[in-house]
Motif scaffolding. Sequence first.
Motif, PDB file in Angstrom:
ATOM      1  N   PRO A   1       2.240  10.824  -6.675  1.00 13.21           N
ATOM      2  CA  PRO A   1       2.733  12.140  -7.128  1.00 13.21           C
ATOM      3  C   PRO A   1       3.408  12.100  -8.488  1.00 13.21           C
ATOM      4  CG  PRO A   1       3.283  11.780  -4.822  1.00 13.21           C
ATOM      5  CD  PRO A   1       2.782  10.478  -5.339  1.00 13.21           C
ATOM      6  N   ARG A   2       4.161  11.034  -8.753  1.00 15.39           N
ATOM      7  CA  ARG A   2       4.866  10.944 -10.039  1.00 15.39           C
ATOM      8  C   ARG A   2       3.871  10.782 -11.192  1.00 15.39           C
ATOM      9  NH1 ARG A   2      10.244  10.541  -9.515  1.00 15.39           N
ATOM     10  NH2 ARG A   2      11.118   9.949  -7.498  1.00 15.39           N
ATOM     11  N   LEU A   3       2.840   9.986 -10.990  1.00 12.59           N
ATOM     12  CA  LEU A   3       1.847   9.795 -12.049  1.00 12.59           C
ATOM     13  C   LEU A   3       1.067  11.083 -12.308  1.00 12.59           C
ATOM     14  CD1 LEU A   3       0.506   6.242 -11.108  1.00 12.59           C
ATOM     15  CD2 LEU A   3       2.072   6.853 -12.960  1.00 12.59           C
ATOM     16  N   LEU A   4       0.748  11.795 -11.254  1.00 10.76           N
ATOM     17  CA  LEU A   4       0.060  13.072 -11.431  1.00 10.76           C
ATOM     18  C   LEU A   4       0.955  14.074 -12.148  1.00 10.76           C
ATOM     19  CD1 LEU A   4      -1.718  13.410  -7.960  1.00 10.76           C
ATOM     20  CD2 LEU A   4      -2.791  12.900 -10.164  1.00 10.76           C
ATOM     21  N   ALA A   5       2.258  14.044 -11.826  1.00 13.30           N
ATOM     22  CA  ALA A   5       3.201  14.957 -12.459  1.00 13.30           C
ATOM     23  C   ALA A   5       3.338  14.673 -13.957  1.00 13.30           C
ATOM     24  CB  ALA A   5       4.567  14.855 -11.789  1.00 13.30           C
TER      25      ALA A   5
ATOM     26  N   GLN B   1       0.831  -1.204   0.000  1.00 15.10           N
ATOM     27  CA  GLN B   1       0.000   0.000   0.000  1.00 15.10           C
ATOM     28  C   GLN B   1       0.867   1.256   0.000  1.00 15.10           C
ATOM     29  OE1 GLN B   1      -3.134  -0.233  -0.339  1.00 15.10           O
ATOM     30  NE2 GLN B   1      -4.002   1.764   0.138  1.00 15.10           N
ATOM     31  N   GLU B   2       1.943   1.254   0.782  1.00  9.78           N
ATOM     32  CA  GLU B   2       2.836   2.417   0.832  1.00  9.78           C
ATOM     33  C   GLU B   2       3.487   2.652  -0.524  1.00  9.78           C
ATOM     34  OE1 GLU B   2       5.568   1.686   3.964  1.00  9.78           O
ATOM     35  OE2 GLU B   2       4.128   2.127   5.566  1.00  9.78           O
ATOM     36  N   ALA B   3       3.860   1.567  -1.218  1.00 12.06           N
ATOM     37  CA  ALA B   3       4.488   1.711  -2.533  1.00 12.06           C
ATOM     38  C   ALA B   3       3.517   2.318  -3.539  1.00 12.06           C
ATOM     39  CB  ALA B   3       4.977   0.351  -3.019  1.00 12.06           C
ATOM     40  N   LEU B   4       2.258   1.921  -3.462  1.00 10.14           N
ATOM     41  CA  LEU B   4       1.254   2.474  -4.371  1.00 10.14           C
ATOM     42  C   LEU B   4       1.059   3.962  -4.104  1.00 10.14           C
ATOM     43  CD1 LEU B   4      -1.461  -0.350  -4.346  1.00 10.14           C
ATOM     44  CD2 LEU B   4       0.108   0.209  -6.197  1.00 10.14           C
TER      45      LEU B   4
ATOM     46  N   PRO C   1       3.418  16.442  -1.203  1.00  4.39           N
ATOM     47  CA  PRO C   1       3.546  17.390  -2.320  1.00  4.39           C
ATOM     48  C   PRO C   1       4.264  16.767  -3.490  1.00  4.39           C
ATOM     49  CG  PRO C   1       5.125  17.899  -0.595  1.00  4.39           C
ATOM     50  CD  PRO C   1       4.208  16.858  -0.035  1.00  4.39           C
ATOM     51  N   LEU C   2       3.944  17.274  -4.658  1.00  9.22           N
ATOM     52  CA  LEU C   2       4.572  16.754  -5.868  1.00  9.22           C
ATOM     53  C   LEU C   2       6.055  17.053  -5.864  1.00  9.22           C
ATOM     54  CD1 LEU C   2       1.995  17.752  -8.610  1.00  9.22           C
ATOM     55  CD2 LEU C   2       2.235  15.548  -7.479  1.00  9.22           C
ATOM     56  N   GLU C   3       6.865  16.104  -6.411  1.00  9.16           N
ATOM     57  CA  GLU C   3       8.301  16.317  -6.551  1.00  9.16           C
ATOM     58  C   GLU C   3       8.555  17.116  -7.809  1.00  9.16           C
ATOM     59  OE1 GLU C   3      10.386  12.689  -6.520  1.00  9.16           O
ATOM     60  OE2 GLU C   3       9.735  12.109  -4.514  1.00  9.16           O
ATOM     61  N   THR C   4       9.489  17.999  -7.741  1.00  8.52           N
ATOM     62  CA  THR C   4       9.873  18.779  -8.921  1.00  8.52           C
ATOM     63  C   THR C   4      11.315  18.581  -9.217  1.00  8.52           C
ATOM     64  OG1 THR C   4      10.344  20.710  -7.547  1.00  8.52           O
ATOM     65  CG2 THR C   4       8.129  20.542  -8.462  1.00  8.52           C
ATOM     66  N   GLU C   5      11.685  18.637 -10.468  1.00  9.09           N
ATOM     67  CA  GLU C   5      13.066  18.497 -10.887  1.00  9.09           C
ATOM     68  C   GLU C   5      13.611  19.865 -11.284  1.00  9.09           C
ATOM     69  OE1 GLU C   5      13.479  15.645 -13.924  1.00  9.09           O
ATOM     70  OE2 GLU C   5      12.775  13.967 -12.725  1.00  9.09           O
TER      71      GLU C   5
END
Length: 266
Positions: free
Chosen positions: A230-234, A222-225, A261-265
């Motif tokens: 965030p990455r899929l939304l990004a 569940q934690e992995a899902l 929060p979403l990760e940014t590069e």
Amino acid sequence: MKTDSIFYQLFQNFPHIFFELIGASSITGDAYKFISVEIKQTAFRIDGLFLPSLDLADQPIYFVEVQFQTDPRFYSRFFSEIFLYLRQYDVPNDWRGVVLYPQRSLDSGVPIQYRGLLLTEQVQRIYLDELDRKADNSVGISIVQLIVESETTAIASAQQLINKAGQQIDDATLRTKILELIETILIYKFPQMTRQELEAMFGFSELKQTRYYQDVREEAKQEALLAAIPRLLALGLTVEQVAEALDLTVEQVQQATSKQPLETEE
């Protein structure tokens, strides 16, 4: 054996083991994050980095390479990776290089051009088969030794290690992770044996039938899902698309988004 992947799992899950190997305090691992990095515009990939927390600029970065075969040009590549990384990321930290060999005979020797790095003790070479085999070794050091153990003694060593983990590790979740890692090492070491045979020999199957183990596995899944949301939304997927892809409810996706929060590069 696929040693690179085993050491990656080992250091990512148990960073304190690395610091035990180099003779530092295992507590130091709490301030570091282990990652694998590919250097842009080159074909170089560093096996692993131990990066200190951002507020610890006085602590060194550790560049780690696992070298299980002879390569006369290894050191030229290793040092090129290090200096390209330092140029590309422009970090303020000092650095150390650590090379892990299964045995000394695979070390082709540091070319004369790089001898100064050895004189400053900036590079440390560890030969795993020369680590002291003491009864009071930590579970972490014993796991590393199991990787280079001969097939004739690996079975007995693994059984002793399982018993040691049961005696020394109070955290049930951590014990489960260690048991899984031992199992992975044995699967690579004895490819002719099936997983079922190994589980029967070492009692893995008995553990996996317990309610606790099943609960831990489900929680980890569940934690992995949730971490993937965030990455899929990004990438531009909608909340509904993410929920469908991960077999979650829309409410679960929305809740995870509000907490993480979403990760940014850069």
